[in-house]
Scaffold this motif. Structure first.
Motif, mmCIF file in Angstrom:
data_model
loop_
_atom_site.group_PDB
_atom_site.id
_atom_site.type_symbol
_atom_site.label_atom_id
_atom_site.label_comp_id
_atom_site.label_asym_id
_atom_site.label_seq_id
_atom_site.Cartn_x
_atom_site.Cartn_y
_atom_site.Cartn_z
ATOM 1 N N GLU A 267 4.347 -6.095 9.295
ATOM 2 C CA GLU A 267 2.940 -6.197 9.914
ATOM 3 C C GLU A 267 2.800 -4.624 10.303
ATOM 4 O OE1 GLU A 267 1.327 -8.725 9.703
ATOM 5 O OE2 GLU A 267 2.575 -10.344 9.927
ATOM 6 N N GLU B 224 -3.098 -6.334 12.233
ATOM 7 C CA GLU B 224 -1.425 -6.066 11.925
ATOM 8 C C GLU B 224 -0.880 -5.910 13.061
ATOM 9 O OE1 GLU B 224 -1.389 -7.898 9.342
ATOM 10 O OE2 GLU B 224 -2.330 -7.054 7.629
ATOM 11 N N HIS C 169 -0.375 -8.791 14.629
ATOM 12 C CA HIS C 169 0.762 -9.705 14.243
ATOM 13 C C HIS C 169 2.265 -9.238 14.515
ATOM 14 C CE1 HIS C 169 -2.379 -11.149 10.809
ATOM 15 N NE2 HIS C 169 -2.585 -11.608 12.307
ATOM 16 N N GLU D 227 -6.014 -13.405 9.012
ATOM 17 C CA GLU D 227 -5.794 -12.842 7.630
ATOM 18 C C GLU D 227 -6.655 -12.975 6.563
ATOM 19 O OE1 GLU D 227 -2.389 -11.606 7.642
ATOM 20 O OE2 GLU D 227 -3.173 -10.681 6.007
HETATM 21 FE FE LIG Z 1 -0.379 -9.643 9.147
#
Ligand SMILES: [Fe+2]
Ligand SMILES: [Fe+2]
Length: 470
Positions: free
Chosen positions: A122, A152, A155, A242
């Motif tokens: 990520e 990201e 994440h 995503e």
């Molecule tokens: Fe991701």
């Protein structure tokens, strides 16, 4: 349960305020994350107002709020999908037993490794993309890049939460390491090779978001099946975010194809040199980029035959994407035919699960290709874009280092060495693509190598000023 508390220092829907030790540990990690963002996140855009979506609930409907944000002030938080009441393990030897709310001791180190490996990708992608803002083809694209980057980052938060909440001191140490490794770093690189490849042009970004974020989708889907319920819930919500990343890839490549076809029609030629001279990306060059990023992403699924993936499935840690679509969820009796360099081989299905995942991934990759090829066909040209064979250019598994062409055929070493430069981007290709990368930052304007998108973000016009640069 599904509403998110934004009054907290760390927005979350898991009541971290109810666990003082956990809250303190995460609040201690937070400034380290922000420091990492400042140093390794998008370079030079900290004062820009970016039109971003932020999660406000984990409901499928209306989960996001849109508005202008300075990226360093983005509210990164911890959001898990709502629990499923009485959830049972859906596959493996312990199928039918209740899902785990804590990590069973015997799987502790394996699960931690799986979470760290996912978590590492990520922040890696944010680092890979950090300079792209300077060469954006439009403000619309710039905004999409930043949207992906902040998500990201989120994440990473999702995985760090699991490490802190369920893995004690080891987990906290791993969380620090996630900020210490860096993409492409000589001494402390990211764990997986694809995440150390530089992404220094937008064609690579679209390929990365098409192929590599899609690998992410498949990994998240297989974790969404996990017996470890907090991991499953985390990944289910990550999948919601995503989807946009892959949308950027698919529409990005589609817009490049569209623009190239316009130039081909205008000039009445498919001669790459003339198309390039006109400032567009010829389709053979695009094909080489597809070959590169697809083959690199295929490695992320691991070896064709793997005792680890068998063990992870049997113990319930990691299922197949969309496990419910299969009939047999235990797989102790089944075998699968695999094409190996020595010929076809019957392998216990449990040991071939990486290949099962790779095949369903490739099928998903085909969808975009069909769409782009329809565009090419409608424009009246014969050329077709293709996916490389899963045996091409592998650096893991049975086909490592073998001279296989993009169609999957074994060829001589000499032919392979001679042809590789025409199968993946050459230095000259990269230099040409780089020469196109000039920043376009006027609302509604597009770089000459890419067509405008069909619509804007969140029902706004394409001409909207998605990023206000100061
Ligand atoms: Fe991701
Ligand atoms: Fe992503």
């Amino acid at each position: 349960m599904s509403s998110i508390d934004y009054a907290e220092k760390i927005p979350n829907n898991v009541n971290i305020g109810g666990d003082r030790t956990l809250q303190r540990a995460l609040e201690h990690w937070q400034p380290h994350f922000l420091q990492w963002w400042h140093e390794m996140g998008p370079s030079d855009f900290e004062s820009a107002d970016v039109y971003l979506r932020t999660a406000i609930s984990v409901d499928a409907q209306g989960w996001a709020h849109y508005g202008a944000v300075h990226m360093p002030d983005y509210r990164w938080g911890i959001f898990l999908a709502d629990p499923v009441a009485d959830r049972k393990i859906g596959f493996g030897d312990r199928m039918g037993e209740p899902a785990w709310q804590q990590v069973p001791g015997e799987y502790r180190s394996t699960l931690r490794r799986l979470i760290v490996t996912q978590g590492d990708t990520e922040p890696a992608s944010v680092e890979q993309q950090r300079l792209l803002g300077h060469s954006c083809p439009s403000l619309y694209d710039l905004r999409n890049l930043f949207q992906i980057n902040v998500e990201e980052g989120r994440h990473l938060w999702a995985m760090v939460y699991l490490l802190h909440a369920y893995f004690g001191r080891d987990g906290r140490e791993e969380a620090e390491e996630l900020l210490a490794r860096h993409s492409g770093d000589r001494d402390k690189p990211r764990i997986l090779t694809t995440f150390n490849e530089p992404i220094s042009d937008w064609l690579s970004l679209y390929c990365f978001t098409y192929f590599t974020d899609r690998d992410g989708k498949y990994q998240l889907k297989s974790f969404a099946e996990s017996a470890f319920d907090p991991l499953s819930r985390t990944c289910r919500f990550m999948l919601t975010e995503e989807a946009h990343h892959m949308f950027v890839g698919e529409t990005g490549i589609g817009r490049v194809v569209k623009r190239t076809l316009e130039v081909m029609k205008e000039l009445g030629t498919d001669d790459p040199a003339r198309i390039r001279a006109h400032g567009a990306v010829d389709l053979p060059t695009l094909q080489r980029y597809l070959n590169f990023w697809c083959s690199s992403s295929l490695d992320l699924f691991g070896s064709e035959i793997s005792s680890n993936s068998a063990a992870n499935f049997a113990s319930g840690l990691k299922g197949r994407p969309d496990e419910a679509q299969y009939e047999d969820h235990v797989l102790r009796e089944k075998t699968m035919k695999l094409l190996m360099p020595e010929g076809e081989q019957d392998v216990p299905m449990l040991n071939a699960l990486n290949e099962v995942m790779r095949e369903s991934y490739l099928k998903d990759c085909e969808i975009g290709l069909k769409r782009w090829n329809r565009q090419i066909e409608r424009a009246g040209f014969d050329l077709r874009l293709t996916l490389p064979s899963s045996r091409f250019r592998r650096s893991i598994g049975a086909w490592v280092g073998l001279p296989v062409d993009p169609q999957g055929k074994l060829v001589s070493k000499e032919l392979f060495a001679k042809s590789l430069g025409s199968w993946i981007p050459s230095e000259a290709d990269r230099a040409f693509v780089h020469s196109l990368m000039k920043r376009v930052a006027e609302p509604g304007k597009m770089a000459a190598w890419i067509a405008p998108p069909e619509r804007g973000i969140n029902n706004l016009p394409v001409e909207y000023e998605y990023v206000k640069l100061h």
